[in-house]
Structures are given as structure tokens and as C-alpha cells.
Design a protein around this motif. Sequence first.
Motif, PDB file in Angstrom:
ATOM      1  N   ILE A   1       0.748  -1.125   0.068  1.00  0.00           N
ATOM      2  CA  ILE A   1       0.113  -0.053   0.084  1.00  0.00           C
ATOM      3  C   ILE A   1       0.794   1.330   0.095  1.00  0.00           C
ATOM      4  N   VAL A   2       0.950   2.040  -1.024  1.00  0.00           N
ATOM      5  CA  VAL A   2       1.633   3.341  -1.075  1.00  0.00           C
ATOM      6  C   VAL A   2       0.894   4.343  -0.588  1.00  0.00           C
ATOM      7  N   VAL A   3       1.215   5.061   0.625  1.00  0.00           N
ATOM      8  CA  VAL A   3       0.443   6.209   0.995  1.00  0.00           C
ATOM      9  C   VAL A   3       1.185   7.490   0.652  1.00  0.00           C
ATOM     10  N   LEU A   4       0.772   8.264  -0.275  1.00  0.00           N
ATOM     11  CA  LEU A   4       1.415   9.297  -0.986  1.00  0.00           C
ATOM     12  C   LEU A   4       1.627  10.563   0.141  1.00  0.00           C
ATOM     13  N   GLY A   5       2.694  10.966   0.001  1.00  0.00           N
ATOM     14  CA  GLY A   5       2.607  12.284   0.965  1.00  0.00           C
ATOM     15  C   GLY A   5       1.829  13.554   0.751  1.00  0.00           C
ATOM     16  N   GLY A   6       1.406  14.077   1.794  1.00  0.00           N
ATOM     17  CA  GLY A   6       0.406  15.176   1.570  1.00  0.00           C
ATOM     18  C   GLY A   6       0.984  16.542   2.072  1.00  0.00           C
ATOM     19  N   GLY A   7       0.377  17.194   3.189  1.00  0.00           N
ATOM     20  CA  GLY A   7       1.214  18.266   3.574  1.00  0.00           C
ATOM     21  C   GLY A   7       1.461  18.180   5.131  1.00  0.00           C
ATOM     22  N   MET A   8       2.347  19.128   5.482  1.00  0.00           N
ATOM     23  CA  MET A   8       2.569  19.380   7.087  1.00  0.00           C
ATOM     24  C   MET A   8       2.337  20.677   7.438  1.00  0.00           C
TER      25      MET A   8
END
Length: 261
Positions: free
Chosen positions: A93-100
Amino acid sequence: MPRLPERLLIAAGLSLLLLPLGLVINPELGLGPLVGLWLGGTLLGVWGSTFRVLLWGSVWCAVLIAAVVFTPLTRVLAEGLIVNEAPQKADLIVVLGGGMHCGAGELEASSLARLEKGLELWRAGYAPRLTLSDTVGEIFGDARCPSLGRVAAARVRALYGDEGPEVVFLPQMRTTRTEALAVDGLVQERGWGRVLLVTTPTHSRRAVGAFRKLGVEVVSVVSSEPRFDMALLAPADRLQALTPLVREYLGLLTYRLRGWL
């Protein structure tokens, strides 16, 4: 044509419209760039020809905002960006990066939504492991910003301890393209097959295209959209959707020009 002092006053007012437009394109713009944008717009009032450009640009900006608020335009544009497929058994499962939120060191809402969906798929038994993007702070405009992936991994450990999923870090991640390259390398190195790709709805078309361009077998499973109601019935939701829509269509154009799609 108004005299110079009048043109400058009008230009100063009209150039204020450039500020929300700048934030739509890049929400991370700081105070300095915004002031520079306003001053630059104001200086367009010095010359008659550039003043007319500013005037007509403001008119078209107003027309665009009216179309966003009062018509189904944003919903049509959003639907063209969404690739949502039924989940299947996979190796990863590839959880793509979002924001911080760099100051607080916390995951932004879209990152939380993606992580939640990835964990939901893991709990349902679709795959035994997931990736998290070990980001560099510069992509969020602050070199001191903590890694998104490390913050997310701490959250996973707090929820599940040693019983949680296997976490694979993708190091030095900066863009969707670098995430696709890293996953492609992992899949080939470890002999994995199908991948479940998790991201927010409007980001899914560009993300899926970037992965499939490299030959990765991906199934796109979108997370929820926490920033606005995806039905896009309310004017406020349409305005909030404008930033990711502009970003994604510009991203699609950039990726196509670079041969990444």
C-alpha cells in the motif's frame, strides 16, 4: 486614461486581487513574496499600456471567480482528476505524502486522510505493508520541517504498537515523481507485484499516471477529501477546491511536458 496618481491608486487596489490568486497557485507563499506581488502589481499603473493589462486581467479574474462560485465548473474540473478503483489484494500500500504543519510538527488534514485510508486497507487485509514518504523540509518551505513519513510512522506506532503494519520508508521524497521512482525501484528489487496507491481524490489522476508511466501495476484507491465537500454544492467549497484544482492541472501539464505521464 486616468492621470498617473489615479492610475497608481487604482492599480494598488486591483493588484490586491493578485494576492488570493498567488495563494491559490502556491498556498505556502510567505509575507515577503505577497508584498512583492502587490508592489509589482501597483507599479503596473505607472505606464498606460501595463495599466490596461492589469485592468483587463482583473476583469478576467473576477469572471473566473464568478464562474467558480456560481456555476458547476469546479465540479466538472474535479471529476476529470479523479481515478478511484476497487481495492484488490496487493503486495504494498503506497500512502503518498500530503502536507505538513511545520510549526506544530503535525500532519496536515490531507496527509491524515491518506494515512487513515492506507491503514483501513491494511486492516482489511489487502496488503501486509505500506510505504510512507520520508520528506525533506524544503518542500514545505522550511528546512527545519520534520519528515512527514516519520511523523506518520510515530502515529502508526502509537495506534498499533508492534502489531501494526510493516512500514517501508521512501527516503528523501520531494514530489509525486520521486515517490513513483522510489516505489518502482522497491517493486523491482523485492519482486513485488500489484500496488495500492492511496492519495486524495483530485491528486489521483496525476499520481496514477506517474506510476503507470514507469510500468508499476497500480490500483488507485482514493482517500476522503478533508479540506472541502467533494459534492461541491456550496460556493465556499468551490472556492476551497480552486487551489488543488489549479495545482493539479498545472501539475498534469508539467508532467506531460517532462514526459512523466
